[in-house]
Structures are given as C-alpha cells and as structure tokens.
Enzyme design. Sequence first.
Site, PDB file in Angstrom:
ATOM      1  N   HIS A 176       0.887  -1.041  -0.193  1.00 55.15           N
ATOM      2  CA  HIS A 176      -0.110  -0.061   0.139  1.00 55.15           C
ATOM      3  C   HIS A 176       0.976   0.997  -0.033  1.00 55.15           C
ATOM      4  O   HIS A 176       2.068   1.195  -0.081  1.00 55.15           O
ATOM      5  CB  HIS A 176      -1.056   0.025   1.318  1.00 55.15           C
ATOM      6  CG  HIS A 176      -0.349   0.294   2.597  1.00 55.15           C
ATOM      7  ND1 HIS A 176      -1.152   1.265   3.315  1.00 55.15           N
ATOM      8  CD2 HIS A 176       0.745   0.275   3.035  1.00 55.15           C
ATOM      9  CE1 HIS A 176      -0.538   1.444   4.553  1.00 55.15           C
ATOM     10  NE2 HIS A 176       0.892   0.822   4.179  1.00 55.15           N
ATOM     11  N   CYS A 184       5.753   6.646   4.218  1.00 56.49           N
ATOM     12  CA  CYS A 184       4.487   5.797   4.038  1.00 56.49           C
ATOM     13  C   CYS A 184       4.022   6.420   2.502  1.00 56.49           C
ATOM     14  O   CYS A 184       3.189   5.833   2.018  1.00 56.49           O
ATOM     15  CB  CYS A 184       3.571   5.803   4.934  1.00 56.49           C
ATOM     16  SG  CYS A 184       4.153   5.165   6.556  1.00 56.49           S
ATOM     17  N   HIS A 235       5.135   0.343  -0.408  1.00 52.32           N
ATOM     18  CA  HIS A 235       5.883  -0.460   0.512  1.00 52.32           C
ATOM     19  C   HIS A 235       4.612  -1.606   1.128  1.00 52.32           C
ATOM     20  O   HIS A 235       3.709  -1.659   0.504  1.00 52.32           O
ATOM     21  CB  HIS A 235       6.356   0.207   1.627  1.00 52.32           C
ATOM     22  CG  HIS A 235       5.252   0.819   2.641  1.00 52.32           C
ATOM     23  ND1 HIS A 235       4.903   1.997   2.348  1.00 52.32           N
ATOM     24  CD2 HIS A 235       4.899   0.556   3.747  1.00 52.32           C
ATOM     25  CE1 HIS A 235       3.930   2.365   3.360  1.00 52.32           C
ATOM     26  NE2 HIS A 235       4.036   1.476   4.120  1.00 52.32           N
ATOM     27  N   HIS A 255       3.126  -4.703   4.117  1.00 50.15           N
ATOM     28  CA  HIS A 255       3.303  -5.403   5.482  1.00 50.15           C
ATOM     29  C   HIS A 255       2.522  -6.717   5.662  1.00 50.15           C
ATOM     30  O   HIS A 255       2.169  -7.120   4.729  1.00 50.15           O
ATOM     31  CB  HIS A 255       2.520  -4.607   6.349  1.00 50.15           C
ATOM     32  CG  HIS A 255       2.633  -3.182   6.614  1.00 50.15           C
ATOM     33  ND1 HIS A 255       3.854  -2.519   7.390  1.00 50.15           N
ATOM     34  CD2 HIS A 255       2.310  -1.866   6.125  1.00 50.15           C
ATOM     35  CE1 HIS A 255       4.079  -1.304   7.029  1.00 50.15           C
ATOM     36  NE2 HIS A 255       3.058  -0.813   6.366  1.00 50.15           N
ATOM     37  N   ASP A 311      -5.225 -10.674   0.427  1.00 50.11           N
ATOM     38  CA  ASP A 311      -3.897 -11.282   0.715  1.00 50.11           C
ATOM     39  C   ASP A 311      -2.892 -11.026  -0.749  1.00 50.11           C
ATOM     40  O   ASP A 311      -3.602 -11.420  -1.621  1.00 50.11           O
ATOM     41  CB  ASP A 311      -4.155 -12.554   1.091  1.00 50.11           C
ATOM     42  CG  ASP A 311      -2.984 -13.336   1.194  1.00 50.11           C
ATOM     43  OD1 ASP A 311      -1.704 -12.783   1.968  1.00 50.11           O
ATOM     44  OD2 ASP A 311      -2.735 -14.438   1.109  1.00 50.11           O
ATOM     45  N   HIS A 312      -1.810 -10.651  -0.767  1.00 51.51           N
ATOM     46  CA  HIS A 312      -1.006 -10.542  -1.716  1.00 51.51           C
ATOM     47  C   HIS A 312      -1.656  -9.591  -2.596  1.00 51.51           C
ATOM     48  O   HIS A 312      -1.389  -9.775  -4.114  1.00 51.51           O
ATOM     49  CB  HIS A 312      -0.481 -12.112  -2.344  1.00 51.51           C
ATOM     50  CG  HIS A 312       0.409 -12.841  -1.470  1.00 51.51           C
ATOM     51  ND1 HIS A 312       0.207 -13.383  -0.237  1.00 51.51           N
ATOM     52  CD2 HIS A 312       1.762 -13.001  -1.532  1.00 51.51           C
ATOM     53  CE1 HIS A 312       1.231 -13.995   0.260  1.00 51.51           C
ATOM     54  NE2 HIS A 312       2.097 -13.756  -0.717  1.00 51.51           N
ATOM     55  N   GLU A 349      -0.543  -3.781  12.172  1.00 55.91           N
ATOM     56  CA  GLU A 349       0.269  -3.448  10.773  1.00 55.91           C
ATOM     57  C   GLU A 349       1.719  -3.661  10.657  1.00 55.91           C
ATOM     58  O   GLU A 349       2.089  -4.253   9.902  1.00 55.91           O
ATOM     59  CB  GLU A 349      -0.017  -1.713  10.507  1.00 55.91           C
ATOM     60  CG  GLU A 349       0.539  -1.358   9.201  1.00 55.91           C
ATOM     61  CD  GLU A 349       0.193   0.164   8.829  1.00 55.91           C
ATOM     62  OE1 GLU A 349      -0.630   0.349   8.178  1.00 55.91           O
ATOM     63  OE2 GLU A 349       1.330   0.946   9.355  1.00 55.91           O
TER      64      GLU A 349
END
Lengths: 136, 136, 136, 136, 136, 136
Positions: C14, C33, C39, C41, C79-80, C126
């Site tokens: 994100h 950010c 980047h 998480h 996810d991913h 996060e």
Amino acid sequence: MVYLTRVEHFNAAHKLWNPDWSEEKNKETFGKCANENWHGHNYEIHVTVKGEMQPDTGFIFNAKRLSVIINEHICDKIDHKNLNIDVEFMKGQFTTAENLTVNIWKQLQPVLKAEGVDLHCVKLMETPRIFVEYYG
Amino acid sequence: MVYLTRVEHFNAAHKLWNPDWSEEKNKETFGKCANENWHGHNYEIHVTVKGEMQPDTGFIFNAKRLSVIINEHICDKIDHKNLNIDVEFMKGQFTTAENLTVNIWKQLQPVLKAEGVDLHCVKLMETPRIFVEYYG
Amino acid sequence: MVYLTRVEHFNAAHKLWNPDWSEEKNKETFGKCANENWHGHNYEIHVTVKGEMQPDTGFIFNAKRLSVIINEHICDKIDHKNLNIDVEFMKGQFTTAENLTVNIWKQLQPVLKAEGVDLHCVKLMETPRIFVEYYG
Amino acid sequence: MVYLTRVEHFNAAHKLWNPDWSEEKNKETFGKCANENWHGHNYEIHVTVKGEMQPDTGFIFNAKRLSVIINEHICDKIDHKNLNIDVEFMKGQFTTAENLTVNIWKQLQPVLKAEGVDLHCVKLMETPRIFVEYYG
Amino acid sequence: MVYLTRVEHFNAAHKLWNPDWSEEKNKETFGKCANENWHGHNYEIHVTVKGEMQPDTGFIFNAKRLSVIINEHICDKIDHKNLNIDVEFMKGQFTTAENLTVNIWKQLQPVLKAEGVDLHCVKLMETPRIFVEYYG
Amino acid sequence: MVYLTRVEHFNAAHKLWNPDWSEEKNKETFGKCANENWHGHNYEIHVTVKGEMQPDTGFIFNAKRLSVIINEHICDKIDHKNLNIDVEFMKGQFTTAENLTVNIWKQLQPVLKAEGVDLHCVKLMETPRIFVEYYG
C-alpha cells in the site's frame, strides 16, 4: 482503578464431543477436535485483577501471590492432564476454550475475593490463533 | 549454499511411557508426562532445506511447495491426533520430542530428495521452552 | 457474555497518499509511507465475536467457521494484493491501518450477523509496533 | 471511535522497597524484587489513543508523531536508567509496574491533550508474564 | 546426534564500565550502557545439549533435569541480582552479553559433563534484538 | 569464538516475476507472489558477526555500531521501498527471500570486514513462517 495481569501456562489433552449426538454429527460439528483418541494444546492463561494501589506497597495485588494462587487452584489441577477425564471442575462438561475459561473464572473469583482483590478478566489462549475472554 | 526454512504447526496428545517398566518407575522418570490419560501440545515444526538458487526463479525450492509437502506427509497425519495411538510412523515408539523429530526427518528426507532438494534440519518446538533439532 | 477471538493474517502492499495534496505535503504528512512505488506489511487480523455459550456445543461460535468467514470475506480479497489498487472495498479510500480496520468491520459485521453472532472488535496489526482496534 | 496503539520499549533497573519498613518486612513483602543492589527489566510500553478518523489523512493521529512523543517524554527519560534514582517523575515513589504505569499516564496525558488527541490506555509489560493497564 | 534445547529466564541489573578508563571514554564506548546507577534486562537463556537417544526413554537428556540444573547453577545465582556486584562468577569482569554467555558456559559445562551429556551451545538474549551464542 | 546477533526490521513491497516467462507461467510458478500490483512484508533481518572478545570492552563488536551499519547500508536503502524498483543493489534481480538475503550479505560483508569483524550469517524473515539463512 489499575489492572494487573499475570500469565501462566499449562499443557493438556482434550476432545470436543457431545455424548447425545451420533459420531457423524460430532465429526460434522467439531471436526478434527472430535478425534476419539484426543489431541492437546499448550494453553496460556492471563488472569487480570483490578483495584486501587496500596499506599504502603504500590501494588494492586502481589503478582507473586497471584501466580501462586493461579498455580494452586488451576495449573496444578489441569497441567499435563486430560481435561475431559482428570479435572474435577470440568467433569461432564464441554472442554471448549469458552467453557474452560468460564470454569477457570468460577474457580478463581471466590479465592481472589477472599484475598481482597477483584477478578476482572480470564483470557485463555488455546493456540496462538484462538483465544477466549470472560469478564464474569 | 542457501538455507530456506518453512514453519508449520499441529496440535496433538501424547504420553511418555516405557511399557517394560513399572508405573512407579515411569512416574519417576517421565514425571507429569507419564499421566495415564494423556496430555498435549501445540507443536511447531521448522523444516530447513538447503541448495543453490535456481537461475530462473531465485528460489532454492518453492516455499509454497515445501508447505504442501510438510502438510501432506506430516501435519495431515499427526494434527489433532494421539501420537501414541493414531500415527502410523510413531507406532510402538517413544513419543518424546527427540524421537518425534527424528521420525519426521525420516518421513520428509526421501520425499524432498525425490523433489531434488536436500533436507538440512528438522526443528520441533514442543513448547516455547523445549525444542529439538536433528540434522540427519 | 463470552468473547472469542480468531487470528488470521495477510500480506499486502500500500501507500499513504492524499491526491488533493502536493507531493511535498504528502511526504511531510505521511513520511516514508508516501513512497510512490509502494511498501508493504505482514498484517495480522484479530476478529472477536461475543455471545452466550450454546448448550449443545459449549461454543459461542465455531472458531473453524469464523476462520472460513474471515478468509472468504477478507483475506482472499486482500492477501498478496495492493490495497490501493486491487481491493474493491478500499477503492478511492485511505489505506491507513485505521481505515482498513473500519472497512474490515463493515465487511464482516453483516456476514456474522446473518450467522447469528455479534462482532465485538476488529484489531489489525500493521506491524508488531502499530495496531488499531475498532468496536463499531 | 477508533483506537490506535504504538509500542515502544526501554530497559531499566529498579528495586521495590518501602523505606518505612525493616529489611525483613521488605524481603517478606517484595521478595527477590527487594534486592539491595537492584535488578532490571526490558520494559515494553503500549500507548493507546482514541478519536475519529481525520477526513484528509485517514489517521486518528500520526503514529510516527505518537512515537516521537513517547520517546521524548518517556523513553529518553527512563531508558537505561535506574527508576528509583535517575527518573524525575518517579522520585520518592514506588517503582512497581502499577505506579510506573500511572506516572507514565500522567506524563503523557496532558501532552497528547495539547496535540488534540485523547489518551485511552497505557499498558506496561514488565516481563512477558506481568503487565499493567491504566485508563486514567 | 540429536540436539535438545531448554529455555529459562532471569531479570538482572548491570552496567558496562572499564575501571581503567575515564568516565568520558566509558560513555563514548559503552553509551547509555555506562549509566552509573545501572540499568537492566529480562534475559532469556537457551541451553542446548547434544547426544544419542537413550533406548529406554527416547530422551537425549531429561528436559526437566536440564531445567533444574540451569536454575540451580545459573538462575538462582543471577536472577533479580546485580551482575556486577552480586554474582560470584562475574566478579571483576565485564558484564557484556558476550562475557556473561561465556561464563554461563563455564559454569554449566562441567556440571552437564558429570551428568553424562555434552553441552553444545549457550545462547543468551539480552533483549529481543541482541543475542549472543557460544559453542565452547 | 563468540557469535553476536543484532536484529533490525524494514517494511517493503515486491513481486516475484520472471520477465522471460509468460504471465501464465509466472502465475503457475510464483502463485499469489506474482500479483502484478505488488504485495509486501514486514521483514526482520538478523545479522550475526563472530570474533574473539576484546580485552578492554568484553565486546566482540559494539552492538550499537552494528545497528548503525545495518541501518545505514541496508534498512535506509530498502525500508518503505519497492524492492524491484527502488533498491539499487536488487535492480534486475529476483526479489525472493533467498536472493535478497544473499545481496544483503554482499552489501554488509566488506563493510564489516573494514571494521575488523567477520560476518557469520545473514538471516531474513519474510514472514514469521518463512525465513532464509546465508553463511557466504
């Protein structure tokens, strides 16, 4: 009001099974947890008490004493045991994380009351991914 | 040489017991782990493979495939089981963390060999405070 | 009233960016950010439901079913993925931990209601050092 | 209302001791924590603020700014220090986890208020097995 | 050859200081760790022994006995102590994580040898982010 | 010989993709990791150096200095970045955990050599369930 938590742990075997149901319905409802020959967990128990700080110690309650109480009234009775067979206060009851948590609360609340401290919460981690909290 | 580790987990019941010994000697040797009606753990298994990076993927071995293999050959056979009763490859054997680790190695090593990758280490955490490593 | 929590996880990319602002103001407000090329998480999501224990199971709600719901309605969709681009329920919205948590609540609450259980809290980690909780 | 938590840490020495008591009574009450020459901990501090999401950022409060505040007002003053001797805001007070938590709250609450955000909870982990929460 | 590890913990105060150096050089070299009035840590100690599985137990060495030895020879002597002042085997020595690890090895190795098991590694975690390993 | 490890972390986005392959083959090989719009992780990096204890400090190497080096040469270059686009030393290379680990080694080894200490191992945790180790 300040909240103090002490963490203890125990290892136990159990299975989830409703004796009024067929094997089929038990397997359908409880899945792998209904395995006839048991399975088990490393349980982690978090006991939270609340109160005012005592002016001569700065304690709500002595954390060492809290540990002794949890071990004497809970861990010594269920550590390295079969929850369905060996534990007096779980006899004839479901050994779900939910019901185990409520029964641990029922064991600890009067003992802590007698020591002059209020039990706030019992949290039981069955696995790192499933846990239950009960506030009475 | 690069080392890749995949972590999986399973929950199981067991007891430590030498059938050639008296109950007294079993209790003396294995302590609470000899409880007749079993106890159990959330086991964590770390499987490490080693090799050279493949020029067209940057992988030693596909970590997703490694997960599938560990689940198919180990977790599906021992998760939510009784290690002393339900698990073919532990039949008639001690279910100590040591012996379980060695037997998981014996199950995985030929499978991984057939997939063209070298098994380096199996690490088994019985609790967060007790673990075993085996390098073959 | 008993509280049951199930933990799941997902990995996503994100960036934090207000399209009404200059690059300078975005960098000043969101710091690293706001990196243009994203980047990411390893997010951990804790979903807590509350209710009474059911007399024939000892469950508040089946933890396995809770896992299936979280995966079907949340993890399979994010996810991913890139939270800013790929996720229908985050489109045109800030992908802060706060807003992501509120939107996960909005996705899960009606689904859990329809299954007869009350959603109590969504907690989103996060990083191990930053997390958000939302109670509706 | 959304809750945001930031985790920071510090290492410190302390001892538990009531100067109005005999050495004997101190040892009896505080046990090993009364060791004359100090002992110490890796403390972990969780600071939770609450508020509404801001429409132009999707933040309750900037987590980076929260980290800076905790470090400036707490960690820089107590990290690698002796809590009984070196810390202005603990002078002449018990350095129990309970009292340290309450005093950290008192340090942070007005600072956060001045930044326009409500402090909800300070949680202090003295060890992984003992922690305290204070909500004001 | 199989490797068995037992994890124990202790809390202690210390400081890093070379008595042959000026205060200035100490502060420059050891930074905050040179604080005159001490600081402290929750140390975690991992003791790994190696050997063959015993045919009548499936153990390398009894993990319960290993715990008793670590507690008797290490934790009882350094838990809730000042490493620079209170600990016989650290007297006049640097209390760095490195030197503490080597000295714990020296304490444990002959004791374990006498019990017929080989010490393989002592790992000491000073914080979750700094740890030392020593293999003799 | 004593081994000292310092743990640091960074958050980054990446995708796994072989530009010589069709989209179909990429998806088949890399699965969800081939998502066109990236995904990401909270990476944890463990850097282990080895050496003899220095007689005037009791250090192998100053852990604070080790942290500064890892941050300057690694984290500052890849934290909150896109590993495929933003990172000079990963340009045109696979951003698998394996290849990232090897390249971090290549960045750190000469720097540590110049400071007079031997790099022993770089361990990179991509998730709590997947990690890679490289010893040069």
